[in-house]
Scaffold this active site. Structure first.
Site: not given
Length: 186
Positions: A79, A92
């Site tokens: 990501s 995350y």
């Protein structure tokens, strides 16, 4: 978790002992946002287990066939959050950074066996057919739009092509130019 991966892969591996998976795209992810100060341990470890342990539990058994065949393509979906963050995204971001590091380390280990390992760092990818997005959502991207799943799929297909074996250990960002855009509040 490991048991789920074993159940999912075990039957196929047993039914096809002479076949090897040539391409693996690791694409699992969850978010449990919250400031580290107040984040429950279960949320922190849940994100790390899903992103890092999950990739490990799927890659390890499939890798054995690639090593025997001396050919394979592994693509890990990271990501853009591995290099930029919002408040409360510590778990995350840390896990996606781990995926990026796992990618380049594994690429070096597997290079002599003709198995390439790359990662893709998607930005904002809308998976609900753009429903609920406003014009400003699209306009903020230098590309003029929010990403679509097929943007990532096309790159996966490219990286999987046998002729593209010179791309190894890399991370390719697919975010419509957002990580290159300087953003200051006026």
């Amino acid at each position: 978790d490991r048991e789920a991966a074993e159940r999912a892969l075990g039957g196929w591996l047993e039914a096809h002992p002479d076949e090897a998976v040539e391409v693996l795209v690791n694409n699992a992810g969850i978010r449990r946002d919250g400031l580290l100060l107040w984040m429950p341990h279960e949320d922190w470890y849940g994100v790390l287990r899903t992103h890092l342990d999950g990739f490990f539990h799927v890659t390890q058994p499939l890798l054995k066939g690639m090593l025997v065949r001396k050919y394979g393509r592994i693509i890990n979906i990271a990501s853009t959050r591995y290099l930029m963050s919002e408040p409360g995204s510590e778990g995350y971001a840390a896990s996606k950074g781990g995926i990026r590091s796992l990618t380049h380390a594994l690429a070096l280990s597997l290079a002599p066996l003709h198995v390439t390992v790359n990662s893709i760092a998607p930005g904002w990818i809308e998976h609900a057919n753009y429903e609920g997005l406003c014009p400003e959502d699209h306009a903020q991207h230098p590309s003029g739009r929010v990403g679509r799943p097929e943007d990532i799929a096309r790159l996966c297909l490219f990286l999987c092509a046998e002729a593209n074996d010179f791309i190894d250990g890399e991370n390719i960002t697919v975010d419509g130019g957002m990580t290159r855009k300087m953003i200051y509040v006026e």
